[in-house]
Design a protein around this motif. Structure first.
Motif, PDB file in Angstrom:
ATOM      1  N   VAL A 115      29.454  37.846  29.080  1.00 32.39           N
ATOM      2  CA  VAL A 115      28.838  39.169  28.985  1.00 32.39           C
ATOM      3  C   VAL A 115      27.605  39.179  29.887  1.00 32.39           C
ATOM      4  N   SER A 116      27.485  40.214  30.691  1.00 34.33           N
ATOM      5  CA  SER A 116      26.321  40.404  31.547  1.00 34.33           C
ATOM      6  C   SER A 116      25.854  41.848  31.365  1.00 34.33           C
ATOM      7  N   GLY A 117      24.775  41.999  30.620  1.00 42.32           N
ATOM      8  CA  GLY A 117      24.281  43.347  30.316  1.00 42.32           C
ATOM      9  C   GLY A 117      25.295  44.126  29.513  1.00 42.32           C
ATOM     10  N   ALA A 118      25.753  45.249  30.069  1.00 44.61           N
ATOM     11  CA  ALA A 118      26.705  46.110  29.369  1.00 44.61           C
ATOM     12  C   ALA A 118      28.136  45.877  29.828  1.00 44.61           C
ATOM     13  N   ASP A 119      28.380  44.770  30.554  1.00 46.08           N
ATOM     14  CA  ASP A 119      29.704  44.510  31.109  1.00 46.08           C
ATOM     15  C   ASP A 119      30.250  43.154  30.697  1.00 46.08           C
ATOM     16  N   VAL A 120      31.585  43.081  30.689  1.00 41.68           N
ATOM     17  CA  VAL A 120      32.282  41.808  30.577  1.00 41.68           C
ATOM     18  C   VAL A 120      32.637  41.433  32.012  1.00 41.68           C
ATOM     19  N   VAL A 121      32.252  40.212  32.428  1.00 42.84           N
ATOM     20  CA  VAL A 121      32.463  39.785  33.799  1.00 42.84           C
ATOM     21  C   VAL A 121      33.269  38.498  33.835  1.00 42.84           C
ATOM     22  N   LEU A 122      33.901  38.265  34.976  1.00 47.83           N
ATOM     23  CA  LEU A 122      34.644  37.031  35.202  1.00 47.83           C
ATOM     24  C   LEU A 122      33.635  35.890  35.332  1.00 47.83           C
ATOM     25  N   ALA A 123      33.832  34.847  34.567  1.00 48.32           N
ATOM     26  CA  ALA A 123      32.895  33.705  34.591  1.00 48.32           C
ATOM     27  C   ALA A 123      33.197  32.779  35.764  1.00 48.32           C
TER      28      ALA A 123
ATOM     29  N   VAL B   5      35.491  36.738  24.149  1.00 49.83           N
ATOM     30  CA  VAL B   5      36.350  35.624  24.542  1.00 49.83           C
ATOM     31  C   VAL B   5      37.584  36.201  25.210  1.00 49.83           C
ATOM     32  N   GLY B   6      38.183  35.418  26.094  1.00 53.52           N
ATOM     33  CA  GLY B   6      39.369  35.889  26.790  1.00 53.52           C
ATOM     34  C   GLY B   6      40.466  34.848  26.798  1.00 53.52           C
TER      35      GLY B   6
ATOM     36  N   VAL C 120      35.366  44.866  32.693  1.00 52.59           N
ATOM     37  CA  VAL C 120      35.423  46.034  31.821  1.00 52.59           C
ATOM     38  C   VAL C 120      34.048  46.218  31.177  1.00 52.59           C
ATOM     39  N   ALA C 121      33.768  47.425  30.745  1.00 56.14           N
ATOM     40  CA  ALA C 121      32.535  47.680  30.001  1.00 56.14           C
ATOM     41  C   ALA C 121      32.627  46.999  28.640  1.00 56.14           C
ATOM     42  N   LEU C 122      31.545  46.389  28.214  1.00 55.30           N
ATOM     43  CA  LEU C 122      31.510  45.729  26.907  1.00 55.30           C
ATOM     44  C   LEU C 122      31.896  46.711  25.801  1.00 55.30           C
ATOM     45  N   ALA C 123      31.481  47.960  25.930  1.00 58.94           N
ATOM     46  CA  ALA C 123      31.777  48.980  24.911  1.00 58.94           C
ATOM     47  C   ALA C 123      33.272  49.251  24.771  1.00 58.94           C
ATOM     48  N   ASP C 124      34.077  48.896  25.791  1.00 60.54           N
ATOM     49  CA  ASP C 124      35.530  49.126  25.717  1.00 60.54           C
ATOM     50  C   ASP C 124      36.251  48.080  24.874  1.00 60.54           C
ATOM     51  N   VAL C 125      35.599  46.945  24.630  1.00 67.51           N
ATOM     52  CA  VAL C 125      36.196  45.879  23.818  1.00 67.51           C
ATOM     53  C   VAL C 125      35.673  46.063  22.393  1.00 67.51           C
ATOM     54  N   PRO C 126      36.525  46.464  21.465  1.00 58.67           N
ATOM     55  CA  PRO C 126      36.031  46.756  20.109  1.00 58.67           C
ATOM     56  C   PRO C 126      35.535  45.500  19.384  1.00 58.67           C
ATOM     57  N   VAL C 127      34.402  45.644  18.699  1.00 60.15           N
ATOM     58  CA  VAL C 127      33.897  44.538  17.886  1.00 60.15           C
ATOM     59  C   VAL C 127      34.918  44.280  16.786  1.00 60.15           C
TER      60      VAL C 127
ATOM     61  N   VAL D 286      44.295  41.596  35.075  1.00 60.14           N
ATOM     62  CA  VAL D 286      43.284  41.230  36.064  1.00 60.14           C
ATOM     63  C   VAL D 286      44.007  40.587  37.236  1.00 60.14           C
ATOM     64  N   ASP D 287      43.954  41.244  38.389  1.00 60.25           N
ATOM     65  CA  ASP D 287      44.654  40.768  39.587  1.00 60.25           C
ATOM     66  C   ASP D 287      46.121  40.452  39.297  1.00 60.25           C
ATOM     67  N   GLY D 288      46.766  41.347  38.532  1.00 59.58           N
ATOM     68  CA  GLY D 288      48.182  41.212  38.217  1.00 59.58           C
ATOM     69  C   GLY D 288      48.499  40.211  37.127  1.00 59.58           C
ATOM     70  N   HIS D 289      47.479  39.692  36.466  1.00 58.57           N
ATOM     71  CA  HIS D 289      47.664  38.686  35.425  1.00 58.57           C
ATOM     72  C   HIS D 289      47.234  39.275  34.081  1.00 58.57           C
ATOM     73  N   ARG D 290      48.150  39.286  33.102  1.00 61.90           N
ATOM     74  CA  ARG D 290      47.876  39.886  31.791  1.00 61.90           C
ATOM     75  C   ARG D 290      46.893  39.035  31.005  1.00 61.90           C
ATOM     76  N   VAL D 291      45.858  39.705  30.440  1.00 56.99           N
ATOM     77  CA  VAL D 291      44.770  39.042  29.730  1.00 56.99           C
ATOM     78  C   VAL D 291      44.472  39.816  28.445  1.00 56.99           C
ATOM     79  N   VAL D 292      43.991  39.097  27.427  1.00 54.78           N
ATOM     80  CA  VAL D 292      43.476  39.747  26.220  1.00 54.78           C
ATOM     81  C   VAL D 292      42.029  39.314  26.029  1.00 54.78           C
ATOM     82  N   LEU D 293      41.180  40.281  25.704  1.00 52.60           N
ATOM     83  CA  LEU D 293      39.779  40.018  25.417  1.00 52.60           C
ATOM     84  C   LEU D 293      39.520  40.377  23.963  1.00 52.60           C
ATOM     85  N   ALA D 294      38.674  39.601  23.301  1.00 56.17           N
ATOM     86  CA  ALA D 294      38.285  39.902  21.923  1.00 56.17           C
ATOM     87  C   ALA D 294      36.772  39.820  21.822  1.00 56.17           C
ATOM     88  N   GLN D 295      36.204  40.652  20.963  1.00 57.34           N
ATOM     89  CA  GLN D 295      34.762  40.633  20.697  1.00 57.34           C
ATOM     90  C   GLN D 295      34.584  40.348  19.200  1.00 57.34           C
ATOM     91  N   PRO D 296      34.570  39.046  18.838  1.00 54.89           N
ATOM     92  CA  PRO D 296      34.504  38.709  17.409  1.00 54.89           C
ATOM     93  C   PRO D 296      33.216  39.180  16.742  1.00 54.89           C
TER      94      PRO D 296
END
Length: 136
Positions: free
Chosen positions: A128-136, A75-76, A44-51, A59-69
């Motif tokens: 985080v990679s640039g402007a995106d949140v990526v799978l580590a 964090v996911g 997802v775009a980093l901008a979509d995860v609210p600070v 993600v691939d049928g698996h429910r996930v929550v992301l937070a931007q503290p």
């Protein structure tokens, strides 16, 4: 006009109503879905995860929550409650909450804030990679 109902029709109607309520409590609103993500792939775009907030997705049928503290730090967590496997949901400005039995989890650490769950949420590896949140 008299309204007479058989015991069977009342039980069927009551069961259907209870089923609808259960689905509404556990289903919630639809979340974005991302499929076929490999390590390093964009989730997802980093901008979509609210600070200071939470972003829910599948993600691939698996429910996930992301937070931007804090800005630029994400964090996911697996959104599966560690009590009995219901899906936790974000609350407005508060913890991640399980609608089934009331467990609450810290959206930044995944730690249990309120039981009956006793184990924290499982981490979901992101970076985080640039402007995106990526799978580590």
């Amino acid at each position: 006009m008299d309204a007479c109902f058989s015991r069977r029709s009342l039980l069927v109607a009551g069961g259907a109503g209870l089923g609808a309520l259960t689905l509404a409590a556990c289903g919630g609103s639809p979340v974005p879905e991302v499929d076929g993500v490999a390590p390093g792939g964009r989730i997802v775009a980093l901008a979509d995860v609210p600070v200071g907030g939470v972003y829910e997705l599948s993600v691939d049928g698996h429910r996930v929550v992301l937070a931007q503290p804090t800005a630029g730090t994400v964090v996911g967590f697996d959104a599966t409650c560690t009590h009995q496997g219901c899906t936790v949901r974000a609350t407005e400005g508060g913890p991640l909450a399980c609608p089934c039995h009331g467990s609450e989890f810290d959206p930044v650490t995944g730690e249990v804030l309120q039981g009956p769950a006793v184990r924290p949420l499982a981490p979901f590896a992101v970076t985080v990679s640039g402007a995106d949140v990526v799978l580590a």
